[in-house]
Design a protein around this motif. Structure first.
Motif, PDB file in Angstrom:
ATOM      1  N   PRO A   1       0.818  -1.227   0.000  1.00 48.35           N
ATOM      2  CA  PRO A   1       0.000   0.000   0.000  1.00 48.35           C
ATOM      3  C   PRO A   1       0.846   1.268   0.000  1.00 48.35           C
ATOM      4  N   LYS A   2       0.231   2.339  -0.441  1.00 45.54           N
ATOM      5  CA  LYS A   2       0.908   3.638  -0.448  1.00 45.54           C
ATOM      6  C   LYS A   2       1.150   4.085   0.985  1.00 45.54           C
ATOM      7  N   ARG A   3       2.377   4.529   1.252  1.00 48.04           N
ATOM      8  CA  ARG A   3       2.743   4.891   2.625  1.00 48.04           C
ATOM      9  C   ARG A   3       1.928   6.096   3.119  1.00 48.04           C
ATOM     10  N   ALA A   4       1.784   6.132   4.449  1.00 54.36           N
ATOM     11  CA  ALA A   4       1.032   7.225   5.075  1.00 54.36           C
ATOM     12  C   ALA A   4       1.833   8.533   4.975  1.00 54.36           C
ATOM     13  N   ARG A   5       1.121   9.636   4.788  1.00 52.19           N
ATOM     14  CA  ARG A   5       1.753  10.947   4.710  1.00 52.19           C
ATOM     15  C   ARG A   5       1.556  11.705   6.024  1.00 52.19           C
ATOM     16  N   VAL A   6       2.483  12.612   6.283  1.00 56.39           N
ATOM     17  CA  VAL A   6       2.406  13.416   7.513  1.00 56.39           C
ATOM     18  C   VAL A   6       1.761  14.762   7.198  1.00 56.39           C
TER      19      VAL A   6
ATOM     20  N   GLU B   1      -4.532  -1.424   5.518  1.00 54.58           N
ATOM     21  CA  GLU B   1      -4.142  -2.044   4.250  1.00 54.58           C
ATOM     22  C   GLU B   1      -2.976  -3.024   4.438  1.00 54.58           C
ATOM     23  N   LEU B   2      -2.086  -2.705   5.361  1.00 58.48           N
ATOM     24  CA  LEU B   2      -0.986  -3.640   5.664  1.00 58.48           C
ATOM     25  C   LEU B   2      -1.533  -4.945   6.258  1.00 58.48           C
ATOM     26  N   LYS B   3      -2.475  -4.834   7.169  1.00 57.34           N
ATOM     27  CA  LYS B   3      -3.082  -6.024   7.769  1.00 57.34           C
ATOM     28  C   LYS B   3      -3.760  -6.891   6.731  1.00 57.34           C
ATOM     29  N   SER B   4      -4.342  -6.256   5.730  1.00 58.77           N
ATOM     30  CA  SER B   4      -5.066  -7.025   4.702  1.00 58.77           C
ATOM     31  C   SER B   4      -4.136  -7.890   3.850  1.00 58.77           C
ATOM     32  N   ILE B   5      -2.823  -7.563   3.827  1.00 57.56           N
ATOM     33  CA  ILE B   5      -1.875  -8.389   3.062  1.00 57.56           C
ATOM     34  C   ILE B   5      -0.933  -9.163   4.000  1.00 57.56           C
ATOM     35  N   GLY B   6      -1.322  -9.243   5.277  1.00 54.70           N
ATOM     36  CA  GLY B   6      -0.575 -10.101   6.212  1.00 54.70           C
ATOM     37  C   GLY B   6       0.612  -9.472   6.876  1.00 54.70           C
TER      38      GLY B   6
ATOM     39  N   ARG C   1       2.302  -4.240  11.934  1.00 51.43           N
ATOM     40  CA  ARG C   1       3.261  -3.225  12.373  1.00 51.43           C
ATOM     41  C   ARG C   1       2.844  -2.679  13.713  1.00 51.43           C
ATOM     42  N   GLY C   2       3.847  -2.248  14.501  1.00 51.93           N
ATOM     43  CA  GLY C   2       3.553  -1.651  15.794  1.00 51.93           C
ATOM     44  C   GLY C   2       2.846  -0.311  15.634  1.00 51.93           C
ATOM     45  N   GLU C   3       2.073   0.005  16.669  1.00 48.73           N
ATOM     46  CA  GLU C   3       1.332   1.285  16.619  1.00 48.73           C
ATOM     47  C   GLU C   3       2.294   2.461  16.678  1.00 48.73           C
TER      48      GLU C   3
ATOM     49  N   ALA D   1      -2.748   7.467   8.419  1.00 47.90           N
ATOM     50  CA  ALA D   1      -2.007   6.437   9.151  1.00 47.90           C
ATOM     51  C   ALA D   1      -2.897   5.221   9.426  1.00 47.90           C
ATOM     52  N   THR D   2      -4.149   5.477   9.775  1.00 50.66           N
ATOM     53  CA  THR D   2      -5.105   4.376  10.010  1.00 50.66           C
ATOM     54  C   THR D   2      -5.340   3.586   8.729  1.00 50.66           C
TER      55      THR D   2
END
Length: 320
Positions: free
Chosen positions: A251-256, A310-315, A318-320, A304-305
């Protein structure tokens, strides 16, 4: 002195003696004759006794011989059984003694590793995690394709790449500049085709791994790049570039917050001024009032959420 023979033989006597004395049964004997007669009787009795003893001795000897003939077999069997028993006991005792006296091996003394050895172990571990994807073809320009084609021809003659670049670079450069535009276009098309084939080969390799495996490989590669940049001289094992492995499934990384703000500002300016506007906006974000920042901070939390889900959906966890 006179004796009567009839009185002398009042006791039982052997048959031989009686036959001998039959003619003189009623004769009166002198002392000498009497002694002779008695000696004969005694000798005859002794002879009979000796014969009987001899006969009995022979019988006893035969019985003993027969018993002796049978006895050795029993003794041999008994001896064999005793020998086997003794051997078994001795073996058992020896085994027990060996087991009892066996001293356990002393544990090897742990020698502390040097910093260099620890570094080698770390590099080896990271390289194993980094995987080994097929190399992406970097030949994407007509000049590099032209140079590669010429090198293959020189290589057939036994020349190395360094020799070709050192001795023939000026000649190759002049030859390339003299090419017709159509020849340059042909080289450009060849470069694009080669890059497309290599890119597809890499994509096929990536799809043979899970997104989590590629993610872990990229984490290891990032760590190897940082080690390579911080170490001087560069140790063995860090000669590669360890570029990130592209994975379209990631997935596309989260932006700040300040990236959202800068992108919003750059969208309102012409293309030639976008980079300058982005750099200025990221600096200006720090000086914004908190009320104005809140909009972009909320966008940061939401993005970020989205990224974690999306990371969880592909297995990938990651830490919060």
């Amino acid at each position: 002195m006179l004796f009567s023979v009839g009185r002398v033989f009042a006791r039982p006597a052997s048959a031989n003696v009686l036959k001998t004395l039959a003619p003189v049964r009623k004769t009166v004997l002198t002392v000498g004759q009497f002694n002779n007669v008695r000696g004969m009787a005694t000798a005859t009795k002794k002879a009979a006794t000796t014969k009987a003893i001899a006969t009995r001795g022979k019988a006893v000897s035969k019985t003993k011989a027969a018993a002796a003939a049978k006895k050795p077999v029993k003794k041999a069997a008994t001896t064999k059984a005793r020998t086997s028993k003794t051997t078994a006991k001795t073996t058992a005792k020896t085994t027990a003694k060996k087991t009892a006296t066996k001293v356990p091996a002393k544990p090897r003394r742990q020698v502390a590793k040097t910093d260099e050895e620890k570094q080698k172990d770390k590099i080896k571990e990271l390289r194993a995690r980094a995987l080994s994807p097929p190399q992406i073809n970097t030949i994407a320009s007509p000049w590099l394709v032209f140079l590669n084609d010429k090198y293959q021809a020189y290589k057939a003659d036994g020349d190395s790449l360094s020799k070709v670049l050192r001795e023939k670079s000026a000649k190759l450069t002049a030859e390339y500049k003299s090419l017709q535009p159509s020849q340059v276009e042909a080289l450009k098309a060849k470069a694009e085709k080669s890059k497309a084939l290599k890119t597809q080969e890499l994509a096929n390799w990536v799809n043979q791994h899970t997104p989590a495996e590629i993610y872990e490989a990229n984490l290891a590669r990032a760590q190897l790049r940082r080690m390579k940049a911080s170490l001087n001289p560069v140790p063995r094992g860090l000669g590669s570039t360890f570029a990130a492995i592209p994975d379209s499934r990631f997935p596309k990384r989260a932006r700040v917050a300040h990236i959202f703000y800068a992108q919003e500002k750059a969208a309102a300016v012409p293309t030639e001024k976008k980079l300058e506007t982005l750099m200025k906006a990221m600096k200006d974000f720090k000086g914004l009032p908190e009320a104005e920042k809140k909009k972009y901070l909320d966008m940061q939390v939401a993005d970020a959420t989205r990224f974690r889900n999306e990371l969880k959906s592909i297995g990938i966890q990651r830490g919060e």
